[in-house]
Design a protein around this motif. Structure first.
Motif, PDB file in Angstrom:
ATOM      1  N   GLU A   1      72.295 -85.869   0.486  1.00  0.00           N
ATOM      2  CA  GLU A   1      73.151 -84.966  -0.260  1.00  0.00           C
ATOM      3  C   GLU A   1      72.454 -83.611  -0.411  1.00  0.00           C
ATOM      4  O   GLU A   1      71.300 -83.537  -0.858  1.00  0.00           O
ATOM      5  CB  GLU A   1      73.477 -85.559  -1.638  1.00  0.00           C
ATOM      6  CG  GLU A   1      74.515 -84.769  -2.382  1.00  0.00           C
ATOM      7  CD  GLU A   1      74.878 -85.448  -3.689  1.00  0.00           C
ATOM      8  OE1 GLU A   1      76.011 -85.961  -3.803  1.00  0.00           O
ATOM      9  OE2 GLU A   1      74.010 -85.503  -4.576  1.00  0.00           O
ATOM     10  N   GLY A   2      73.158 -82.561  -0.014  1.00  0.00           N
ATOM     11  CA  GLY A   2      72.566 -81.225  -0.069  1.00  0.00           C
ATOM     12  C   GLY A   2      73.629 -80.169   0.136  1.00  0.00           C
ATOM     13  O   GLY A   2      74.816 -80.456   0.254  1.00  0.00           O
TER      14      GLY A   2
ATOM     15  N   ALA B   1      80.325 -77.089  -0.929  1.00  0.00           N
ATOM     16  CA  ALA B   1      79.975 -78.122  -1.896  1.00  0.00           C
ATOM     17  C   ALA B   1      78.894 -79.020  -1.311  1.00  0.00           C
ATOM     18  O   ALA B   1      78.471 -78.865  -0.181  1.00  0.00           O
ATOM     19  CB  ALA B   1      81.221 -78.940  -2.249  1.00  0.00           C
ATOM     20  N   LYS B   2      78.466 -79.986  -2.105  1.00  0.00           N
ATOM     21  CA  LYS B   2      77.431 -80.908  -1.617  1.00  0.00           C
ATOM     22  C   LYS B   2      78.008 -81.796  -0.521  1.00  0.00           C
ATOM     23  O   LYS B   2      79.152 -82.250  -0.598  1.00  0.00           O
ATOM     24  CB  LYS B   2      76.911 -81.771  -2.767  1.00  0.00           C
ATOM     25  CG  LYS B   2      76.099 -80.983  -3.793  1.00  0.00           C
ATOM     26  CD  LYS B   2      75.544 -81.893  -4.864  1.00  0.00           C
ATOM     27  CE  LYS B   2      74.700 -81.104  -5.871  1.00  0.00           C
ATOM     28  NZ  LYS B   2      74.136 -81.978  -6.937  1.00  0.00           N
TER      29      LYS B   2
ATOM     30  N   GLY C   1      84.089 -85.362  -2.255  1.00  0.00           N
ATOM     31  CA  GLY C   1      85.475 -85.549  -1.845  1.00  0.00           C
ATOM     32  C   GLY C   1      86.308 -84.316  -2.030  1.00  0.00           C
ATOM     33  O   GLY C   1      87.470 -84.286  -1.665  1.00  0.00           O
ATOM     34  N   GLU C   2      85.752 -83.256  -2.594  1.00  0.00           N
ATOM     35  CA  GLU C   2      86.477 -82.016  -2.781  1.00  0.00           C
ATOM     36  C   GLU C   2      85.668 -80.847  -2.252  1.00  0.00           C
ATOM     37  O   GLU C   2      84.441 -80.855  -2.272  1.00  0.00           O
ATOM     38  CB  GLU C   2      86.756 -81.782  -4.282  1.00  0.00           C
ATOM     39  CG  GLU C   2      87.642 -82.834  -4.911  1.00  0.00           C
ATOM     40  CD  GLU C   2      87.883 -82.517  -6.369  1.00  0.00           C
ATOM     41  OE1 GLU C   2      87.313 -81.523  -6.871  1.00  0.00           O
ATOM     42  OE2 GLU C   2      88.649 -83.270  -6.998  1.00  0.00           O
ATOM     43  N   GLY C   3      86.373 -79.839  -1.785  1.00  0.00           N
ATOM     44  CA  GLY C   3      85.711 -78.662  -1.260  1.00  0.00           C
ATOM     45  C   GLY C   3      85.270 -77.753  -2.382  1.00  0.00           C
ATOM     46  O   GLY C   3      85.517 -78.019  -3.553  1.00  0.00           O
ATOM     47  N   PRO C   4      84.554 -76.677  -2.059  1.00  0.00           N
ATOM     48  CA  PRO C   4      84.047 -75.742  -3.068  1.00  0.00           C
ATOM     49  C   PRO C   4      85.208 -75.006  -3.751  1.00  0.00           C
ATOM     50  O   PRO C   4      86.263 -74.831  -3.185  1.00  0.00           O
ATOM     51  CB  PRO C   4      83.181 -74.785  -2.256  1.00  0.00           C
ATOM     52  CG  PRO C   4      83.721 -74.872  -0.872  1.00  0.00           C
ATOM     53  CD  PRO C   4      84.215 -76.270  -0.693  1.00  0.00           C
TER      54      PRO C   4
END
Length: 529
Positions: A375-376, A408-409, A526-529
Motif C-alpha cells: 500500500e502506497g 489514492a493509496k 476502492g475509491e479514487g482520489p
C-alpha cells in the motif's frame, strides 16, 4: 551447460556430421552406379566380341556352302554324292526357274534323307514360301528375311525345338540351289570355337556366359561362376542373323554384381567422412571450451561488479543519509555550505541509482528480479523522484513541467516506480539536455497508473525505438559527447514495469522522445482520489 547452449553445441556438431554422412552416402551411391555402368559396358563388349566371332563363323560356313552349290551338277546322283561327302550338309535341294521343286524329286524314288527333308520343309513348299521376303516384313516365325535382288543368303525356319538353317543361291538359269546345314554339326562347330566349359581351361572364375536358344534353353555355357537358381543375367546380347533367335547372357560373379562393387570407393569416402567428422568435433570442442572460458570470465567480472556494488551500497547510503541530515542542520543563510551539500546529495543519489540498476540487472540475470507491491502512493513516489532531480535539472537550465494527478493509496512498489521514473528522468538529463524541457505527467486509468516522461531532445531514430530496451545498448558509445551511461537503465525499467503488470513503451513524437509507463496498481480503498 545451459540448455540452449547445449542444443546449439549439439546442432553445431550433428548438423555438419549429418550433412557429411548424407553427402558421403550419396557420393558412394553415385560412384557405385557409375562403376556399375562401366562394368555393364565391359561385360556387353565381351558379349559383342563373342557375337562377332559367331557371325564370322557363320559367314565362313556361307562361303563353304556357296562353293559347294556353285560347283554342283544339278542331277540327283551328283547331289546325293555331294551330300554324302559333306558332313556339315544335311540335304541339298533345287527349285526350278518355274518355282517347282526339282530336287528331291517329287515323281521319282527318294532316299530316307530326302523324305525326311521334305517333311521338315513341308511348310515351305505347301505355302510356296519365298526366299525373297522383304526385310521390312519379318516372318513372325523368325525366319531370316532377304531383300529382293539378293542372289543368295541364309534362310531359317523352325522344326522341332529350335531353328534350322538353309543357305541358298540363285544361279544364272533362274534356279534356286540350297543346302540345309546339319544342325548338330553346326552346333558342334560353333561350340568348338568358344572357350571350354571347364573353369581351369577357361581361366576365368569371375563370370559365366551362356548361349541360349530360341526356347530359352542353354545351348552352351562357359566360365567358372555358378549363378543362383533363377538369377537374372547382368547383361544379354541378341546375335546377328542368321542366329538372331539366339542370345548370349552374362552372369558375373558377386564381386561384379554390386555387393563388392565400389567397396574401395565407399571405404575411401567413409574414411574421408570420418576424418572430417573428427575435425568438426575437435573444432566444436575447441569453440565450446573457448566460449566457456569467455563466459566464465564474463561471470567473474559480473560477480566482481556485483560484489563491489554491494560493498559500495552501504557506505554510499550512509554518506547520502548524513549529507541530507547535515543539509537540514545547516542554516538557510549559509548558501555556500548548502550548495556543497547539495552537490554531495545529488551525486550520492546518482550513484545510488547506478548501483541500484547494477544490482537489479544481476538479479534479473539470476531470474530473481521482482517487485513487492504494497500500500502506497504512486503520485508521491513520482514527486519524490522529481524532487531529487530538481537541483540538477535546475542547474542544467531545464524547464520542468509537473502534472502529477493526486492519487489514492494503491498496491504499488514505490521503490520500483521510483527506480523506473528515476532512470527515465536521468536519461532526459543526460541525452536530451539540448531541449531544456522535461515534462512528467501521471494519471489513473482504472487499476493502472499511467506516467508520461517526455522531452524535446534529439529524439530516437525509428530503427532504434525497440532496440534501446535491450541491455547494454547505447545509441552512441562515444564518451566524448559528454553523455555517459551503462545502457541498462531502460532495460531494467521495462523489466520492472512488466513485472508490475504493465509496460514501458516509446511513443512516437514529432519532437523529442516520450516514454509511456503503465503499472498495474489497484486502489486499496476502492475509491479514487
Amino acid at each position: 551447460m545451459k540448455p540452449r547452449l547445449a542444443v546449439a553445441f549439439i546442432a553445431l556438431v550433428l548438423v555438419p556430421l549429418a550433412a557429411v554422412v548424407w553427402l558421403t552416402i550419396r557420393n558412394a551411391e553415385h560412384e557405385k552406379r557409375a562403376l556399375a555402368k562401366n562394368v555393364d559396358a565391359l561385360l556387353l563388349a565381351e558379349l559383342e566380341a563373342i557375337a562377332r566371332q559367331l557371325s564370322a563363323s557363320m559367314e565362313a560356313r556361307a562361303q563353304a556352302m556357296l562353293r559347294v552349290l556353285d560347283g554342283l551338277d544339278v542331277d540327283a546322283a551328283a547331289i546325293r554324292e555331294a551330300v554324302r561327302k559333306e558332313p556339315s550338309i544335311r540335304q541339298i535341294f533345287v527349285v526350278g526357274a518355274d518355282g517347282r521343286l526339282a530336287h528331291p524329286p517329287l515323281d521319282a524314288p527318294r532316299n530316307d534323307g530326302e523324305e525326311a527333308f521334305l517333311r521338315r520343309t513341308e511348310h515351305i513348299w505347301t505355302a510356296e514360301e519365298s526366299f525373297f521376303r522383304p526385310v521390312d516384313q519379318p516372318d513372325p516365325k523368325g525366319t531370316t528375311a532377304r531383300a529382293p535382288g539378293n542372289r543368295g543368303g541364309w534362310y531359317t525356319w523352325y522344326w522341332g525345338r529350335d531353328v534350322n538353317f538353309i543357305y541358298w543361291r540363285l544361279d544364272d538359269e533362274g534356279r534356286i540351289r540350297g543346302a540345309e546345314l546339319d544342325r548338330m554339326a553346326l552346333l558342334a562347330g560353333l561350340v568348338g570355337e568358344l572357350p571350354s566349359t571347364h573353369a581351369e581351361a577357361a581361366g576365368d572364375r569371375s563370370s559365366r556366359i551362356e548361349l541360349v536358344g530360341t526356347d530359352g534353353s542353354v545351348i552352351y555355357a562357359f566360365g567358372g561362376h555358378t549363378p543362383l537358381a533363377g538369377a537374372a543375367p547382368r547383361v544379354s546380347k541378341e546375335l546377328d542373323a542368321p542366329l538372331a533367335s539366339w542370345r548370349l547372357r552374362h552372369y558375373p560373379s558377386p564381386g561384379l554384381e554390386g555387393k563388392e562393387l565400389g567397396r574401395g570407393a565407399k571405404l575411401g569416402a567413409f574414411a574421408a567422412a570420418f576424418v572430417l567428422a573428427l575435425v568438426v568435433v575437435a573444432l566444436a570442442i575447441y569453440v565450446f571450451r573457448a566460449a566457456g572460458a569467455d563466459a566464465r570470465e564474463a561471470r567473474r567480472r559480473v560477480t566482481f561488479v556485483n560484489q563491489v556494488s554491494h560493498e559500495l551500497k552501504t557506505p554510499l547510503t550512509n554518506i547520502r543519509m548524513y549529507a541530507e541530515l547535515l543539509e537540514e542542520a545547516v542554516d538557510e543563510d549559509d548558501a555556500e555550505p548548502r550548495r556543497y551539500l547539495g552537490v554531495i546529495v545529488s551525486e550520492s543519489q546518482r550513484l545510488s541509482r547506478l548501483i541500484g540498476n547494477v544490482l537489479s540487472l544481476a538479479r534479473k540475470q539470476r531470474n530473481k528480479l521482482g517487485v513487492r507491491p504494497a500500500e502506497g502512493r504512486a503520485d508521491l513516489a513520482i514527486a519524490a523522484v522529481l524532487d531529487q532531480f530538481a537541483p540538477s535539472l535546475e542547474g542544467a537550465g531545464f524547464e520542468v513541467v509537473r502534472e502529477i494527478a493526486p492519487d489514492a493509496k494503491s498496491l504499488v512498489d514505490e521503490d520500483a516506480l521510483g527506480q523506473i521514473v528515476g532512470n527515465l528522468v536521468s536519461n532526459v538529463e543526460k541525452y536530451a539536455a539540448a531541449g531544456k524541457r522535461l515534462s512528467v505527467r501521471s494519471r489513473r486509468d482504472g487499476d493502472k497508473v499511467v506516467v508520461e516522461v517526455a522531452d524535446r531532445g534529439p529524439g530516437i531514430p525509428r530503427s532504434q525505438r525497440e532496440r534501446i530496451f535491450a541491455p547494454f545498448v547505447r545509441l552512441s558509445d562515444d564518451i566524448s559527447e559528454g553523455a555517459s551511461g551503462t545502457g541498462i537503465g531502460l532495460a531494467i525499467a521495462r523489466e520492472l514495469a512488466r513485472l508490475h503488470g504493465g509496460d514501458l513503451e516509446l511513443e512516437p513524437r514529432e519532437t523529442g522522445a516520450a516514454f509511456i509507463l503503465t503499472l498495474y496498481a489497484p486502489l486499496t480503498t476502492g475509491e479514487g482520489p
